[in-house]
Motif scaffolding. Structure first.
Motif, PDB file in Angstrom:
ATOM      1  N   PHE A 128       3.703  68.020   3.337  1.00  0.00           N
ATOM      2  CA  PHE A 128       3.250  67.959   4.757  1.00  0.00           C
ATOM      3  C   PHE A 128       3.550  69.459   5.190  1.00  0.00           C
ATOM      4  CE2 PHE A 128       2.069  63.266   5.245  1.00  0.00           C
ATOM      5  CZ  PHE A 128       0.734  63.594   5.438  1.00  0.00           C
ATOM      6  N   LEU A 133       2.376  72.217   8.402  1.00  0.00           N
ATOM      7  CA  LEU A 133       2.900  71.317   9.583  1.00  0.00           C
ATOM      8  C   LEU A 133       4.306  71.484  10.077  1.00  0.00           C
ATOM      9  CD1 LEU A 133       0.205  69.953   8.883  1.00  0.00           C
ATOM     10  CD2 LEU A 133       1.285  67.732   9.634  1.00  0.00           C
ATOM     11  N   THR A 134       4.827  71.506  11.232  1.00  0.00           N
ATOM     12  CA  THR A 134       5.902  71.515  11.806  1.00  0.00           C
ATOM     13  C   THR A 134       6.875  70.346  11.158  1.00  0.00           C
ATOM     14  OG1 THR A 134       5.832  70.536  13.787  1.00  0.00           O
ATOM     15  CG2 THR A 134       5.333  72.838  13.808  1.00  0.00           C
ATOM     16  N   GLN A 137       5.321  67.551  13.366  1.00  0.00           N
ATOM     17  CA  GLN A 137       4.270  66.892  12.939  1.00  0.00           C
ATOM     18  C   GLN A 137       4.102  66.357  11.571  1.00  0.00           C
ATOM     19  OE1 GLN A 137       2.210  70.836  13.062  1.00  0.00           O
ATOM     20  NE2 GLN A 137       1.620  70.470  15.284  1.00  0.00           N
ATOM     21  N   ALA A 138       4.969  66.805  10.776  1.00  0.00           N
ATOM     22  CA  ALA A 138       5.182  66.171   9.365  1.00  0.00           C
ATOM     23  C   ALA A 138       5.536  64.754   9.260  1.00  0.00           C
ATOM     24  CB  ALA A 138       6.025  66.966   8.326  1.00  0.00           C
ATOM     25  N   ALA A 141       2.749  62.632  11.068  1.00  0.00           N
ATOM     26  CA  ALA A 141       1.918  62.353   9.819  1.00  0.00           C
ATOM     27  C   ALA A 141       2.035  61.499   8.830  1.00  0.00           C
ATOM     28  CB  ALA A 141       1.299  63.981   9.197  1.00  0.00           C
ATOM     29  N   ILE A 213      -3.909  67.795   8.677  1.00  0.00           N
ATOM     30  CA  ILE A 213      -3.563  69.068   8.336  1.00  0.00           C
ATOM     31  C   ILE A 213      -4.202  70.242   8.753  1.00  0.00           C
ATOM     32  CG2 ILE A 213      -3.603  70.621   6.102  1.00  0.00           C
ATOM     33  CD1 ILE A 213      -3.377  67.995   4.504  1.00  0.00           C
ATOM     34  N   ARG A 215      -5.063  70.358  11.851  1.00  0.00           N
ATOM     35  CA  ARG A 215      -4.477  70.181  13.281  1.00  0.00           C
ATOM     36  C   ARG A 215      -3.747  71.481  13.837  1.00  0.00           C
ATOM     37  NH1 ARG A 215      -0.378  65.710  16.233  1.00  0.00           N
ATOM     38  NH2 ARG A 215      -0.207  66.874  18.142  1.00  0.00           N
TER      39      ARG A 215
END
Length: 216
Positions: A128, A133-134, A137-138, A141, A213, A215
């Motif tokens: 991720f 992604l940060t 966010q990972a 997710a 992804i 986003r």
């Protein structure tokens, strides 16, 4: 009766490995609700107190079982592309959980998890991150796809348990087949072939990954 005959008649010496082997047989056939210290003891011709000398409680027994299963997994070959890695990793996790339905109940029912599976969580998070992604966010997710995967498997396991006891179509199948095309044409178009999540897991997985992804 001589000593050699007496020895042959005694129960095998208890060990943690013997306890885990019997416990896994119980959960594989009857699920986690069937697993009790007494059930393990009876299969080993022992007493529950003797089991407690090797395993502290049921939670520890389940943790050891999770690690036992996770340690047997053969890591899949991973592609270089991070999105494709995610597809391989999540499908791998889905298939392994489907092969051990009791694990789904353990993981979904509390905070128990085996350390031997941390490599898989790490690979998913790294993939991720590689998709842009940060870290926050990972993590989000991961939880999103995990909840989808557990939901799919929970429904699949429940339906397998229900339909195995029936010699007729399920109520839902019969209801879809009897849908009135005039009132519910979209439903009637399926003609009884209502798609379940476990039949098209990959469709949902790809849709989730695309949304997560891309986003910003």
């Amino acid at each position: 009766m001589n000593d050699s005959v007496r020895r042959r008649g005694r129960p095998a010496r208890l060990s943690q490995d013997a306890i885990l082997l019997v416990a896994q047989e119980i959960v594989e056939s009857g699920g986690i609700d069937a697993l009790t210290m007494r059930a393990v003891a009876e299969r080993l011709s022992s007493s529950p107190m003797a089991i407690y000398r090797h395993v502290r409680d049921k939670d520890e027994l389940l943790l050891l079982l999770l690690d036992r299963v996770a340690a047997t997994l053969e890591r899949p070959e991973l592609p270089a592309d991070p999105r494709q890695r995610l597809i391989v990793l999540w499908r791998f996790l889905h298939d392994e959980l489907a092969a051990h339905p009791w694990v789904v109940g353990v993981l979904a029912g509390g905070d128990l998890a085996g350390r031997s599976i941390l490599w898989l969580v790490e690979e998913i998070l790294q993939a991720f991150l590689a998709c842009g992604l940060t870290a926050e966010q990972a993590g989000a997710a991961y939880r999103t796809v995990w909840q989808y995967t557990v939901g799919v498997l929970t429904i699949r396991i429940a339906m397998a348990r229900t339909t195995s006891d029936l010699d007729r179509p399920t109520f839902q199948t019969a209801m879809i087949a009897a849908a009135d095309p005039g009132q519910t044409p979209a439903i009637a178009a399926f003609a009884g072939e209502w798609p379940h999540a476990f039949d098209n897991y990959d469709f949902g997985l790809n849709a989730l990954l695309d949304g997560l992804i891309r986003r910003p």
